[in-house]
Scaffold this motif. Structure first.
Motif, PDB file in Angstrom:
ATOM      1  N   GLU A 131       0.834  -1.204   0.000  1.00 17.73           N
ATOM      2  CA  GLU A 131       0.000   0.000   0.000  1.00 17.73           C
ATOM      3  C   GLU A 131       0.869   1.255   0.000  1.00 17.73           C
ATOM      4  N   VAL A 132       1.958   1.224   0.760  1.00 22.43           N
ATOM      5  CA  VAL A 132       2.864   2.367   0.791  1.00 22.43           C
ATOM      6  C   VAL A 132       3.516   2.562  -0.575  1.00 22.43           C
ATOM      7  N   GLN A 133       3.950   1.462  -1.206  1.00 22.78           N
ATOM      8  CA  GLN A 133       4.563   1.549  -2.522  1.00 22.78           C
ATOM      9  C   GLN A 133       3.582   2.103  -3.557  1.00 22.78           C
ATOM     10  N   PHE A 134       2.337   1.681  -3.465  1.00 18.62           N
ATOM     11  CA  PHE A 134       1.327   2.161  -4.416  1.00 18.62           C
ATOM     12  C   PHE A 134       1.069   3.655  -4.205  1.00 18.62           C
ATOM     13  N   ALA A 135       0.976   4.082  -2.935  1.00 15.48           N
ATOM     14  CA  ALA A 135       0.784   5.505  -2.647  1.00 15.48           C
ATOM     15  C   ALA A 135       1.981   6.315  -3.121  1.00 15.48           C
ATOM     16  N   LEU A 136       3.184   5.742  -2.938  1.00 12.30           N
ATOM     17  CA  LEU A 136       4.396   6.412  -3.411  1.00 12.30           C
ATOM     18  C   LEU A 136       4.364   6.563  -4.932  1.00 12.30           C
ATOM     19  N   ALA A 137       3.916   5.540  -5.611  1.00  8.26           N
ATOM     20  CA  ALA A 137       3.810   5.611  -7.074  1.00  8.26           C
ATOM     21  C   ALA A 137       2.848   6.715  -7.503  1.00  8.26           C
ATOM     22  N   GLN A 138       1.729   6.825  -6.806  1.00  5.89           N
ATOM     23  CA  GLN A 138       0.764   7.881  -7.134  1.00  5.89           C
ATOM     24  C   GLN A 138       1.371   9.266  -6.939  1.00  5.89           C
ATOM     25  N   ALA A 139       2.115   9.434  -5.838  1.00  4.12           N
ATOM     26  CA  ALA A 139       2.746  10.725  -5.575  1.00  4.12           C
ATOM     27  C   ALA A 139       3.813  11.037  -6.615  1.00  4.12           C
ATOM     28  N   GLN A 140       4.583  10.034  -6.987  1.00  4.70           N
ATOM     29  CA  GLN A 140       5.628  10.247  -7.991  1.00  4.70           C
ATOM     30  C   GLN A 140       5.025  10.568  -9.358  1.00  4.70           C
TER      31      GLN A 140
ATOM     32  N   ASP B 131       7.448  12.170 -12.234  1.00  5.60           N
ATOM     33  CA  ASP B 131       8.624  11.297 -12.336  1.00  5.60           C
ATOM     34  C   ASP B 131       8.170   9.914 -12.812  1.00  5.60           C
ATOM     35  N   GLU B 132       8.190   9.704 -14.116  1.00 10.49           N
ATOM     36  CA  GLU B 132       7.663   8.463 -14.696  1.00 10.49           C
ATOM     37  C   GLU B 132       8.509   7.249 -14.309  1.00 10.49           C
ATOM     38  N   ASP B 133       9.824   7.392 -14.324  1.00 13.16           N
ATOM     39  CA  ASP B 133      10.688   6.252 -14.000  1.00 13.16           C
ATOM     40  C   ASP B 133      10.482   5.799 -12.558  1.00 13.16           C
ATOM     41  N   ALA B 134      10.430   6.758 -11.640  1.00 12.80           N
ATOM     42  CA  ALA B 134      10.232   6.413 -10.238  1.00 12.80           C
ATOM     43  C   ALA B 134       8.842   5.826 -10.010  1.00 12.80           C
ATOM     44  N   THR B 135       7.851   6.319 -10.767  1.00 11.85           N
ATOM     45  CA  THR B 135       6.495   5.774 -10.663  1.00 11.85           C
ATOM     46  C   THR B 135       6.478   4.299 -11.051  1.00 11.85           C
ATOM     47  N   GLU B 136       7.107   3.991 -12.192  1.00  8.69           N
ATOM     48  CA  GLU B 136       7.154   2.600 -12.649  1.00  8.69           C
ATOM     49  C   GLU B 136       7.885   1.714 -11.645  1.00  8.69           C
ATOM     50  N   ALA B 137       8.984   2.208 -11.091  1.00  3.99           N
ATOM     51  CA  ALA B 137       9.754   1.415 -10.126  1.00  3.99           C
ATOM     52  C   ALA B 137       8.927   1.107  -8.884  1.00  3.99           C
ATOM     53  N   ALA B 138       8.196   2.101  -8.391  1.00  3.83           N
ATOM     54  CA  ALA B 138       7.374   1.881  -7.201  1.00  3.83           C
ATOM     55  C   ALA B 138       6.248   0.903  -7.488  1.00  3.83           C
ATOM     56  N   LEU B 139       5.646   1.014  -8.675  1.00  5.11           N
ATOM     57  CA  LEU B 139       4.577   0.082  -9.041  1.00  5.11           C
ATOM     58  C   LEU B 139       5.110  -1.350  -9.154  1.00  5.11           C
ATOM     59  N   ARG B 140       6.302  -1.499  -9.693  1.00  6.86           N
ATOM     60  CA  ARG B 140       6.890  -2.837  -9.793  1.00  6.86           C
ATOM     61  C   ARG B 140       7.186  -3.410  -8.409  1.00  6.86           C
ATOM     62  N   ARG B 141       7.643  -2.554  -7.498  1.00  4.91           N
ATOM     63  CA  ARG B 141       7.879  -3.020  -6.123  1.00  4.91           C
ATOM     64  C   ARG B 141       6.572  -3.443  -5.469  1.00  4.91           C
ATOM     65  N   ALA B 142       5.511  -2.669  -5.716  1.00  3.93           N
ATOM     66  CA  ALA B 142       4.206  -3.022  -5.156  1.00  3.93           C
ATOM     67  C   ALA B 142       3.726  -4.358  -5.684  1.00  3.93           C
ATOM     68  N   LEU B 143       3.928  -4.600  -6.991  1.00  3.64           N
ATOM     69  CA  LEU B 143       3.506  -5.873  -7.594  1.00  3.64           C
ATOM     70  C   LEU B 143       4.377  -7.039  -7.166  1.00  3.64           C
ATOM     71  N   ASP B 144       5.637  -6.760  -6.874  1.00  2.00           N
ATOM     72  CA  ASP B 144       6.502  -7.817  -6.347  1.00  2.00           C
ATOM     73  C   ASP B 144       6.026  -8.275  -4.965  1.00  2.00           C
ATOM     74  N   ILE B 145       5.514  -7.310  -4.193  1.00  2.00           N
ATOM     75  CA  ILE B 145       5.024  -7.629  -2.854  1.00  2.00           C
ATOM     76  C   ILE B 145       3.662  -8.322  -2.932  1.00  2.00           C
ATOM     77  N   GLU B 146       2.789  -7.785  -3.787  1.00  2.00           N
ATOM     78  CA  GLU B 146       1.430  -8.316  -3.911  1.00  2.00           C
ATOM     79  C   GLU B 146       1.094  -8.448  -5.387  1.00  2.00           C
ATOM     80  N   PRO B 147       1.431  -9.595  -6.005  1.00  2.00           N
ATOM     81  CA  PRO B 147       1.262  -9.773  -7.458  1.00  2.00           C
ATOM     82  C   PRO B 147      -0.185  -9.705  -7.933  1.00  2.00           C
ATOM     83  N   PHE B 148      -1.141 -10.006  -7.062  1.00  2.00           N
ATOM     84  CA  PHE B 148      -2.536 -10.080  -7.481  1.00  2.00           C
ATOM     85  C   PHE B 148      -3.318  -8.804  -7.120  1.00  2.00           C
ATOM     86  N   ARG B 149      -2.592  -7.731  -6.925  1.00  2.00           N
ATOM     87  CA  ARG B 149      -3.236  -6.459  -6.548  1.00  2.00           C
ATOM     88  C   ARG B 149      -4.178  -5.991  -7.641  1.00  2.00           C
TER      89      ARG B 149
END
Length: 203
Positions: free
Chosen positions: A171-180, A185-203
């Motif tokens: 949830e924190v990673q997803f919120a971070l992606a939204q803020a980025q 910051d497109e690159d940082a947004t993608e990185a945060a989203l990938r981290r969120a999906l690594d934690i919870e693949p079925f989000r």
């Protein structure tokens, strides 16, 4: 103590009258028993009997003027009555006594935000987070407040620190992606989203 515990047991079973009788017996034996006073007042608040609750709180505060629980009940009574100035004053009194406690500070933040006093609301959370840097709820609410105030870079800074201390929180990673994303910051947004999906693949 026994009467207070008995009152709490009655309250859990929905027997409000018996609960109040037990709390009142506890107070008859020990008039300065803050917890019993608090429970008695809350039993009235739960039924919308605000005058009765306020009278109990007033008596209790004479015995324990710095009792945090009673002050919070007083703030809730005033909030339900629509007296937001009195609610704010009481919450600030609580924070003067216990500045690091989350509940009163979050309540004050909500009150200020609802009144659209956004700068004061943000300052309230900033002060709390400065005192308790690992208080996750302060950080989450502050990031939300920054986003509402169109300050995404400030939200990124807060959420980045929160993500470091909670690396498995998707949830924190997803919120971070939204803020980025809001900060552009497109690159940082993608990185945060990938981290969120690594934690919870079925989000």
């Amino acid at each position: 103590l026994t009467h207070n515990l008995l009152g709490m047991a009655h309250q859990q079973r929905g027997a409000a009258d018996k609960a109040r009788e037990a709390f009142q017996r506890a107070l008859a034996l020990k008039p300065d028993f803050g917890e019993a006073t608090n429970n008695l007042a809350l039993s009235f608040v739960a039924e919308g009997k605000l005058d009765e609750a306020r009278a109990v709180v007033a008596d209790g505060l004479k015995q324990n003027p710095k009792h945090i629980g009673l002050l919070m009940v007083l703030a809730e009574i005033d909030r339900r009555r629509g007296d937001l100035a009195a609610t704010e004053a009481t919450l600030r009194q609580v924070l003067a006594l216990q500045p690091k406690v989350a509940g009163p500070r979050l309540s004050l933040y909500s009150l200020l935000a609802a009144a659209k006093r956004n700068d004061e609301a943000i300052a309230t959370l900033e002060e709390g987070l400065a005192m308790v840097p690992k208080q996750g709820e302060f950080a989450r609410q502050l990031a939300t407040a920054y986003m509402r105030a169109e300050r995404p870079k400030d939200a990124v800074a807060v959420l980045g620190k929160l993500a470091q201390s909670n690396p498995k929180d998707d949830e924190v990673q997803f919120a971070l992606a939204q803020a980025q994303a809001a900060a552009g910051d497109e690159d940082a947004t993608e990185a945060a989203l990938r981290r969120a999906l690594d934690i919870e693949p079925f989000r």
